[in-house]
Design an enzyme around this catalytic site. Structure first.
Site, PDB file in Angstrom:
ATOM      1  N   GLY A 141       0.913  -1.168   0.077  1.00  0.00           N
ATOM      2  CA  GLY A 141       0.056   0.021  -0.144  1.00  0.00           C
ATOM      3  C   GLY A 141       0.898   1.295  -0.059  1.00  0.00           C
ATOM      4  NE  ARG A 142      -2.457   4.884   2.558  1.00  0.00           N
ATOM      5  CZ  ARG A 142      -3.705   4.878   2.702  1.00  0.00           C
ATOM      6  NH1 ARG A 142      -4.587   5.529   2.262  1.00  0.00           N
ATOM      7  NH2 ARG A 142      -4.377   4.096   3.587  1.00  0.00           N
ATOM      8  CB  ILE A 143       3.771   2.616   4.660  1.00  0.00           C
ATOM      9  CG1 ILE A 143       2.757   3.703   5.260  1.00  0.00           C
ATOM     10  CG2 ILE A 143       4.835   2.334   5.214  1.00  0.00           C
ATOM     11  CD1 ILE A 143       2.296   3.249   6.613  1.00  0.00           C
ATOM     12  CB  THR A 222       7.318  -0.030  10.728  1.00  0.00           C
ATOM     13  OG1 THR A 222       7.025  -0.340   9.351  1.00  0.00           O
ATOM     14  CG2 THR A 222       8.750   0.038  10.932  1.00  0.00           C
ATOM     15  NE  ARG A 224      -1.818  -1.152  14.628  1.00  0.00           N
ATOM     16  CZ  ARG A 224      -1.414   0.020  14.263  1.00  0.00           C
ATOM     17  NH1 ARG A 224      -0.114   0.159  13.864  1.00  0.00           N
ATOM     18  NH2 ARG A 224      -2.228   0.981  14.049  1.00  0.00           N
ATOM     19  CD  GLU A 253       2.721  -1.773  19.955  1.00  0.00           C
ATOM     20  OE1 GLU A 253       2.343  -0.743  19.929  1.00  0.00           O
ATOM     21  OE2 GLU A 253       3.210  -2.476  19.274  1.00  0.00           O
ATOM     22  CG  HIS A 272       3.606   1.718  17.822  1.00  0.00           C
ATOM     23  ND1 HIS A 272       2.499   0.710  17.894  1.00  0.00           N
ATOM     24  CD2 HIS A 272       3.289   2.342  16.531  1.00  0.00           C
ATOM     25  CE1 HIS A 272       1.691   0.999  16.996  1.00  0.00           C
ATOM     26  NE2 HIS A 272       2.269   1.665  15.953  1.00  0.00           N
ATOM     27  CB  ALA A 274       7.217   3.929  12.318  1.00  0.00           C
TER      28      ALA A 274
HETATM   29  C1  DGY Z   1      -1.009   3.868  13.048  1.00  0.00           C
HETATM   30  O1  DGY Z   1      -1.170   4.995  12.454  1.00  0.00           O
HETATM   31  O2  DGY Z   1      -1.359   3.128  12.680  1.00  0.00           O
HETATM   32  C2  DGY Z   1       0.496   3.845  13.449  1.00  0.00           C
HETATM   33  O3  DGY Z   1       0.779   2.898  13.963  1.00  0.00           O
HETATM   34  C3  DGY Z   1       1.116   4.852  14.512  1.00  0.00           C
HETATM   35  O4  DGY Z   1       1.338   6.030  13.702  1.00  0.00           O
END
Ligand code: DGY
Length: 314
Positions: A141-143, A222, A224, A253, A272, A274
């Site tokens: 996806g985007r990331i 990065t 879940r 977490e 957490h 990022a």
């Molecule tokens: C999200 O936005 O889902 C991240 O885990 C925290 O920025």
């Protein structure tokens, strides 16, 4: 706060460091029309029942595994999230973790602080090269795509996997090749996870998947924590069946300080963060507030998951 107050909303804030318990949340939000939540707040049928006035939930995160969207839609509650604004920051941090693990940055820096740096050694702190290697992206996806764009600067071969293949223009833009997950795990030097947490992705990377990875490879998460089977990962790290792991998210977490994962010198674990740049966290907060204001006015929020569905339902 400025956006919410300017909109004339009467705002009650949970101002403690730790998230409210269910009872505290219900007490605080009783009678509320809208909720601005963090990923540590669980919104499920029980909460919706306890807060019958609720018309909108705005999550300050792109991920929404803390929210039962189906239950919200069934009750006519608009759900909003904060995608896009954190894409580049999260992709940057993914690379920070890749290099931290590959070049043993945390281990080496800790030794300097502890006075263990005694001389320059030809074989001291040897790490792995990243340039020219193969990067495997799980979730495009985007990331995932933003991570791939950066890989071009390191002349990497980029593989990706996803529920389905992305359009040719997307693949061509970042020179990425679609492969099944197992092939990606076998061939990649760095495997990075960018899938949402859903029933289909929970435990996606378990013992059988880790066994496919190269001994010299790195796993980055990065997304879940629960996408990875933590116990299986700890075993793989302890037995040096992987070079290392960079984890910004864990399961559970926060991870307790006595957890065996934190005894693995080849694991870099961060809390957490990022998306945690000053600019991006401000943008996330603003977008979460704008979403909530719009939803409560009955206007289309900038980023809603179920607005169209609710609108169609009338
Ligand atoms: C999200 O936005 O889902 C991240 O885990 C925290 O920025």
């Amino acid at each position: 706060m400025r956006i919410l107050e300017r909109a004339g909303l009467d705002v009650t804030v949970w101002s403690h460091e730790l998230p409210p318990t269910r009872e505290e949340l219900v007490h605080l939000a009783s009678g509320a029309d809208g909720l601005l939540t963090l990923l540590t707040d669980r919104v499920d049928s029980a909460l919706l029942e306890a807060l019958p006035n609720l018309r909108a939930v705005s999550n300050m995160a792109v991920g929404y595994d803390n929210i039962d969207v189906h239950a919200c839609t069934a009750r006519g509650v608009v759900v909003c999230t904060t995608p896009d604004v954190l894409t580049e920051t999260t992709a940057d941090f993914t690379w920070a973790l890749i290099f931290a693990v590959a070049r043993r940055v945390c281990e080496a820096a800790a030794d300097v602080r502890a006075g263990r740096w005694r001389t320059w050694e030809p074989l001291g702190y040897l790490g792995l090269d990243i340039a020219g290697k193969t990067l495997g992206i799980v979730g495009f996806g985007r990331i995932g795509q933003a991570v791939a764009r950066r890989a071009r600067g390191f002349s990497m071969r980029v593989l990706y996997t996803d529920r389905e293949r992305r359009p040719a223009e997307v693949e061509e833009a970042v020179q990425a090749t679609f492969v099944p997950l197992d092939d990606l795990l076998r061939e990649s030097d760095v495997v990075t996870l960018h899938v949402p947490l859903t029933p289909a992705t929970r435990g996606l990377i378990g013992a059988p998947q880790l066994a496919l990875m190269k001994r010299t490879s790195i796993l980055i998460n990065t997304a879940r924590g629960a996408v990875v089977d933590t116990q299986a990962l700890v075993r793989a790290l302890e037995e040096r069946r992987l070079w290392g792991a960079g984890l910004d998210v864990t399961d559970p977490e926060p991870i307790p300080p006595e957890h065996p994962l934190l005894r693995c010198p080849n694991a870099v674990v961060t809390p957490h963060i990022a998306s945690a740049s000053e600019h991006t966290r401000s943008r996330m907060a603003e977008l979460a507030a704008e979403n909530l204001v719009a939803a409560l006015r009955g206007e289309r929020p900038p980023k809603s998951l179920n607005w169209d569905q609710l609108w169609t339902k009338g």
